[in-house]
Design a protein around this motif. Structure first.
Motif, short mmCIF file in Angstrom:
data_model
loop_
_atom_site.label_atom_id
_atom_site.label_comp_id
_atom_site.label_asym_id
_atom_site.label_seq_id
_atom_site.Cartn_x
_atom_site.Cartn_y
_atom_site.Cartn_z
N ALA A 375 -45.69 11.40 -20.76
CA ALA A 375 -46.89 11.10 -21.56
C ALA A 375 -47.76 10.05 -20.86
N ARG A 376 -47.12 9.08 -20.24
CA ARG A 376 -47.90 8.04 -19.55
C ARG A 376 -48.55 8.58 -18.29
N LEU A 377 -47.86 9.47 -17.57
CA LEU A 377 -48.44 10.03 -16.35
C LEU A 377 -49.65 10.90 -16.65
N ARG A 378 -49.70 11.48 -17.82
CA ARG A 378 -50.87 12.28 -18.19
C ARG A 378 -52.13 11.42 -18.27
N LEU A 379 -51.94 10.14 -18.44
CA LEU A 379 -53.07 9.22 -18.44
C LEU A 379 -53.27 8.57 -17.08
N VAL A 380 -52.16 8.23 -16.41
CA VAL A 380 -52.25 7.47 -15.16
C VAL A 380 -52.86 8.31 -14.04
N VAL A 381 -52.39 9.55 -13.88
CA VAL A 381 -52.85 10.37 -12.76
C VAL A 381 -54.35 10.68 -12.86
N PRO A 382 -54.87 11.18 -13.99
CA PRO A 382 -56.33 11.39 -14.05
C PRO A 382 -57.12 10.09 -13.88
N PHE A 383 -56.61 8.99 -14.41
CA PHE A 383 -57.31 7.72 -14.26
C PHE A 383 -57.34 7.29 -12.79
N THR A 384 -56.25 7.54 -12.06
CA THR A 384 -56.22 7.23 -10.64
C THR A 384 -57.26 8.06 -9.87
N VAL A 385 -57.32 9.34 -10.18
CA VAL A 385 -58.31 10.21 -9.53
C VAL A 385 -59.72 9.74 -9.85
N LEU A 386 -59.96 9.31 -11.09
CA LEU A 386 -61.28 8.82 -11.48
C LEU A 386 -61.66 7.56 -10.69
N ILE A 387 -60.69 6.65 -10.52
CA ILE A 387 -60.96 5.43 -9.76
C ILE A 387 -61.32 5.78 -8.31
N ILE A 388 -60.54 6.70 -7.71
CA ILE A 388 -60.82 7.10 -6.33
C ILE A 388 -62.20 7.74 -6.24
N PHE A 389 -62.55 8.57 -7.23
CA PHE A 389 -63.87 9.22 -7.23
C PHE A 389 -64.98 8.18 -7.28
N VAL A 390 -64.83 7.18 -8.14
CA VAL A 390 -65.87 6.14 -8.26
C VAL A 390 -66.00 5.37 -6.95
N LEU A 391 -64.87 4.98 -6.36
CA LEU A 391 -64.92 4.23 -5.10
C LEU A 391 -65.55 5.06 -3.98
N TRP A 432 -43.61 11.06 -8.45
CA TRP A 432 -45.00 10.85 -8.86
C TRP A 432 -45.58 9.58 -8.25
N VAL A 433 -44.74 8.59 -8.00
CA VAL A 433 -45.22 7.41 -7.28
C VAL A 433 -45.70 7.80 -5.88
N GLY A 434 -44.91 8.67 -5.21
CA GLY A 434 -45.32 9.16 -3.90
C GLY A 434 -46.60 9.99 -3.96
N LEU A 435 -46.74 10.80 -5.00
CA LEU A 435 -47.95 11.62 -5.13
C LEU A 435 -49.18 10.77 -5.39
N ILE A 436 -49.02 9.74 -6.22
CA ILE A 436 -50.17 8.86 -6.49
C ILE A 436 -50.57 8.11 -5.22
N ALA A 437 -49.57 7.65 -4.45
CA ALA A 437 -49.89 7.00 -3.17
C ALA A 437 -50.56 7.98 -2.21
N LEU A 438 -50.17 9.27 -2.31
CA LEU A 438 -50.76 10.28 -1.44
C LEU A 438 -52.24 10.48 -1.72
N LEU A 439 -52.65 10.25 -2.97
CA LEU A 439 -54.08 10.39 -3.29
C LEU A 439 -54.93 9.44 -2.45
N GLY A 440 -54.45 8.20 -2.30
CA GLY A 440 -55.20 7.25 -1.48
C GLY A 440 -55.22 7.63 -0.01
N VAL A 441 -54.08 8.14 0.49
CA VAL A 441 -54.03 8.59 1.88
C VAL A 441 -54.98 9.76 2.11
#
Length: 555
Positions: A375-391, A432-441
């Protein structure tokens, strides 16, 4: 002159990209590939979409778990017997189990405990065993022996009737029991108003989940199977001898349980002195019937004349959660991911167990953590993508460029998912920690690729050489091919830094491998797809801005 000498000694000769010993062969290989991609750009994009779409079913084939097993170097063996086991029986059983475990060559020493320690934080019943198995270093194990093989061999060897096995690790077990009350990977909680009915439903669930593939053991707490020795005082007989109920109870307490009569002082320590009957005089009901009670006139009256002595069954312990009585079913799962196991177990229990009105089930243990994390990842992953998009948008000031860079995300997911599937890894928090880090890479490598393409495009525009498709093709080839070395260096450094983790060993290695695996697979496919697909997408986008294309559209 000092600068030139220092550069010659420390840096060496600085080659151009065309003459660099590393860049030249890479460019020679990559140049015809880029020309082919630009020639069949729509086909290239379509192939990339097909590859990404073909990866989606593989993702749904992956299992799910909260966290991979954290190898602590020791094993906690926790069999549970039915209520009513005596201290003598418990001692004999745990000694036999310890001897059987010690026979394994991988075991260093074994320490077992039955019942509770002298602390209020350990309310374990006598029928609950806890055996800590300390293992030797893995270099001293038999050839080919692994952690999973050792647990499977121990589970097959140590089988006691009525005592299902649970194999876990000490620290993890303590944290799970404190957090959820469950001492196994998975637990089923049966809520309801009556303990007898809760026990019946729990036993049905035990039988149902035992048939599910992946169940190593299942044990339902016996909520009403505790054995008690009752002394029912005969009030008429007591009154006839001039006694009171309290007089009889005092004798029962002192003769069987023991009475504190004094205290001994040993230095700074103090110990109570208890007096009670010897074991032979209190070990069975017939002996207890002969316990003597002294009347006011000095007569010695057998306890059997003053009280009825007999056994009864009642709850050995009472659990209460959320304002309701509850009983536990402990399930040990092995050789299967937790998510799919619970899905099948829920289906089987729903088909075979009928819950009476007012009763409900709760699935606890690590599955409870898995649900919260999902349930928490359903919020964290889209929010991470949104932050990357804004940056990225702040950096590029272009929605189109930002979206092109973010195309690296599905490209990297291809390699991450396939590598997880090939390694038989389940999705977990570590993955999922690895996948979130992969978004930045992904964003980093995508920015590099788009940056060099934009620089080449702008340079050709400045020189007035952006009038036809051939000019655009030359600019893309220059930006993609002649800047291959810095892109390769960026990806290679990250890849070489992560790859040794896959050969790591010891405590915590399993968690680190789950973090590194999606990053390694994602970096490889993301880089390959960026080299092949980015030029095609960039050509499709920029071709619409050519003067010839604009004139053709106006005509």
């Amino acid at each position: 002159w000092l600068r030139r000498v220092t550069n010659a000694v420390l840096v060496g000769t600085i080659h151009s990209e065309e003459h660099h010993p590393i860049s030249r062969p890479l460019m020679r290989l990559y140049h015809p590939v880029v020309k082919l991609v630009l020639r069949f750009r729509w086909l290239t994009v379509a192939a990339a979409v097909v590859i990404v779409a073909g990866t989606v079913p593989i993702y749904f084939w992956l299992g799910s778990e909260f966290m991979p097993p954290l190898n602590e170097g020791t094993i906690l063996y926790m069999p549970t017997a039915l209520p009513g086991m005596s201290i003598t029986q418990a001692r004999a059983a745990i000694q036999t189990q310890d001897r059987m475990i010690k026979q394994f060559p991988e075991v260093d020493h074994v320490f077992g405990k039955a019942g509770r320690a002298e602390t209020p934080t350990d309310p374990a019943p006598l029928n609950m065993f806890e055996t800590v198995v300390t293992l030797k270093p893995e270099k001293d194990w038999r050839a080919g022996m692994t952690w999973d093989k050792l647990l499977a061999e121990m589970d097959r060897t140590i089988r006691f009737p009525g005592m299902p096995n649970i194999w876990w690790m000490p620290i993890q077990t303590r944290t799970e029991m404190l957090a959820t009350g469950i001492r196994s990977v998975l637990g089923v909680k049966v809520y309801g108003p009556d303990l007898t009915e809760i026990g019946r439903v729990a036993r049905e669930i035990e039988g149902a989940v035992a048939t599910v593939s992946g169940t190593r053991s299942a044990f339902a707490e016996r909520t009403t199977s505790g054995y008690y020795l009752d002394f029912t005082v005969k009030r008429e007989a007591v009154a006839r001898y001039g006694l009171t109920v309290g007089d009889v109870q005092d004798v029962v307490e002192s003769a069987i349980g023991g009475t504190s009569i004094s205290q001994t002082v040993e230095g700074r320590e103090r110990y109570s002195i208890n007096v009670r009957y010897v074991r032979d005089e209190r070990s069975d009901p017939e002996s207890l019937k002969r316990v003597l009670v002294t009347s006011p006139d000095g007569a010695q009256i057998p306890l059997a004349q003053l009280a009825d002595i007999g056994f009864s069954t009642s709850p050995p312990s009472v659990r209460d959660e959320d304002g309701q009585l509850v009983g536990y079913v402990f399930v040990d799962v092995a050789g299967r991911d937790l998510g799919s196991y619970v899905d099948e177990a829920k289906r089987v229990v729903g088909e075979r167990v009928q819950l009476p009105p007012g009763y409900r089930l709760g699935w606890a243990g690590q599955f409870e953590y898995l649900q919260r994390a999902s349930a928490r990842l359903r919020l964290v992953v889209p929010f991470t993508v949104l932050i990357i998009f804004v940056l990225l948008y702040v950096n590029t000031t272009s929605v189109t460029k930002t979206l092109i860079i973010l195309l690296a995300v599905p490209f990297s997911a291809v390699g991450a998912i396939w590598l997880l599937w090939l390694l038989h890894y389940n999705t977990s928090i570590a993955v999922w920690v690895g996948l979130i880090a992969l978004l930045g890479v992904d964003a980093e490598t995508g920015v590099f690729m788009l940056l060099y393409l934009d620089l080449a495009f702008a340079e050709h525009q400045r020189r007035g050489r952006m009038r036809s498709w051939g000019d655009l093709e030359d600019a893309i080839i220059e930006g993609a091919v002649k800047r291959l070395r810095p892109k390769m260096m960026t990806v290679t450094v990250m890849f070489v830094g992560l790859l040794p983790i896959m050969w790591s060993h010891g405590a915590g290695a399993d968690v680190m491998k789950r973090i590194a695996a999606p990053m390694i697979g994602g970096i490889v496919t993301s880089f390959l797809m960026e080299l092949l697909v980015y030029p095609a997408i960039y050509a499709i986008w920029r071709r619409r801005q050519l003067p010839s294309a604009t004139a053709g559209a106006a005509a």
